[in-house]
Write an enzyme that holds these catalytic residues in place. Structure first.
Site, PDB file in Angstrom:
ATOM      1  N   LYS A   1      95.751 112.377  63.773  1.00 28.04           N
ATOM      2  CA  LYS A   1      94.787 113.007  64.681  1.00 28.04           C
ATOM      3  C   LYS A   1      93.443 112.265  64.651  1.00 28.04           C
ATOM      4  O   LYS A   1      92.841 112.017  65.686  1.00 28.04           O
ATOM      5  CB  LYS A   1      94.547 114.489  64.293  1.00 28.04           C
ATOM      6  CG  LYS A   1      95.815 115.330  64.278  1.00 28.04           C
ATOM      7  CD  LYS A   1      95.503 116.812  64.035  1.00 28.04           C
ATOM      8  CE  LYS A   1      94.895 117.123  62.678  1.00 28.04           C
ATOM      9  NZ  LYS A   1      95.783 116.838  61.540  1.00 28.04           N
TER      10      LYS A   1
ATOM     11  N   ARG B   1      99.058 120.954  51.074  1.00 27.77           N
ATOM     12  CA  ARG B   1      98.485 120.930  52.429  1.00 27.77           C
ATOM     13  C   ARG B   1      99.574 121.136  53.484  1.00 27.77           C
ATOM     14  O   ARG B   1      99.349 121.793  54.492  1.00 27.77           O
ATOM     15  CB  ARG B   1      97.765 119.597  52.673  1.00 27.77           C
ATOM     16  CG  ARG B   1      96.429 119.520  51.939  1.00 27.77           C
ATOM     17  CD  ARG B   1      95.942 118.093  51.813  1.00 27.77           C
ATOM     18  NE  ARG B   1      95.475 117.537  53.065  1.00 27.77           N
ATOM     19  CZ  ARG B   1      95.416 116.239  53.323  1.00 27.77           C
ATOM     20  NH1 ARG B   1      95.815 115.360  52.427  1.00 27.77           N
ATOM     21  NH2 ARG B   1      94.952 115.810  54.474  1.00 27.77           N
TER      22      ARG B   1
END
Ligand code: AMP
Length: 208
Positions: free
Chosen positions: A13, A166
């Site tokens: 991203k 995560r």
């Protein structure tokens, strides 16, 4: 144009946001980068979130939402923005909908194995935030930033235990946003396993 980049850690991203930022002249707002800048500058917020970031858990919604609200209030965000790493929970998405209209949500689709390979090889220059990969995008001299000559480091949360955490946090708290935005008709899927150049080409085709 107001954009959200949604996807697991390591989906690329940030890399694509840096390209889109230059091409479309809109700011790249990464909540992870904002937290890391606060940690580096040893602000009150930085001290509060340091341990949370190292573990890979999420900063409480209230704190994160306030920070984003302040950032979106700055003048450069009036012409549009790329939100990278926010929202990460339904509560954050609801709060964002009160602050701003979103045009598109770009969903970076990628499998777990590719993410693990990408994140475990990631290295960063602490002062500039420039990122490298030991296999896919190595620096000219091993372990050294190309421009500043400083040593590259591995983020605490790119170590294996934190990466796995995560990914679990993403599945549990953030993946539900895929349906949330699909139902609003805002979601656009992108194949994030490709190269940055190919992903950006695809992005230009689907985002008008
Ligand atoms: P990132 O650079 O996007 O991977 O973010 C790094 C870390 O910052 C995350 O693992 C969280 O600890 C924290 N963080 C970033 N964005 C958010 C968010 N929207 N909500 C809660 N915590 C966040």
């Amino acid at each position: 144009m107001n954009l959200i980049f949604l996807g697991p850690p390591g989906a690329g991203k940030g890399t694509i946001a840096a390209i889109v930022k230059d091409a479309y002249k809109i700011p790249h707002i990464s909540t992870g980068d904002l937290f890391r800048a606060n940690i580096k500058n040893e602000t009150e917020l930085g001290k509060m979130v340091k341990e949370i970031l190292a573990s890979g858990n999420l900063v409480p919604d209230e704190v994160t939402i306030k920070m984003v609200e302040n950032r979106l209030g700055e003048s450069d965000a009036k012409s549009g923005y790329i939100l990278d790493g926010f929202p990460r929970t339904i509560a954050q998405a609801d709060a964002l909908s009160q602050m701003s209209l979103v045009d598109h949500v770009i969903n970076f689709v990628i499998d777990r194995e590719t993410i693990l390979k990408r994140l475990s090889g990631r290295r960063v220059c602490k002062s500039t935030g420039r990122t490298y990969h030991i296999l896919y995008n190595p620096p000219k001299v091993e372990g050294i930033d190309d421009e500043t000559g400083e040593p590259l480091i591995q983020r605490d949360d790119d170590k294996e235990e934190a990466i796995l955490n995560r990914l679990d946090v993403y599945e549990k708290s953030t993946a539900p946003l895929i349906n949330y935005y699909k139902e609003k008709g805002l979601l656009i899927d992108l194949d994030a396993s490709k190269s940055p150049e190919e992903i950006f080409e695809e992005f230009k085709k689907v985002v008008k």
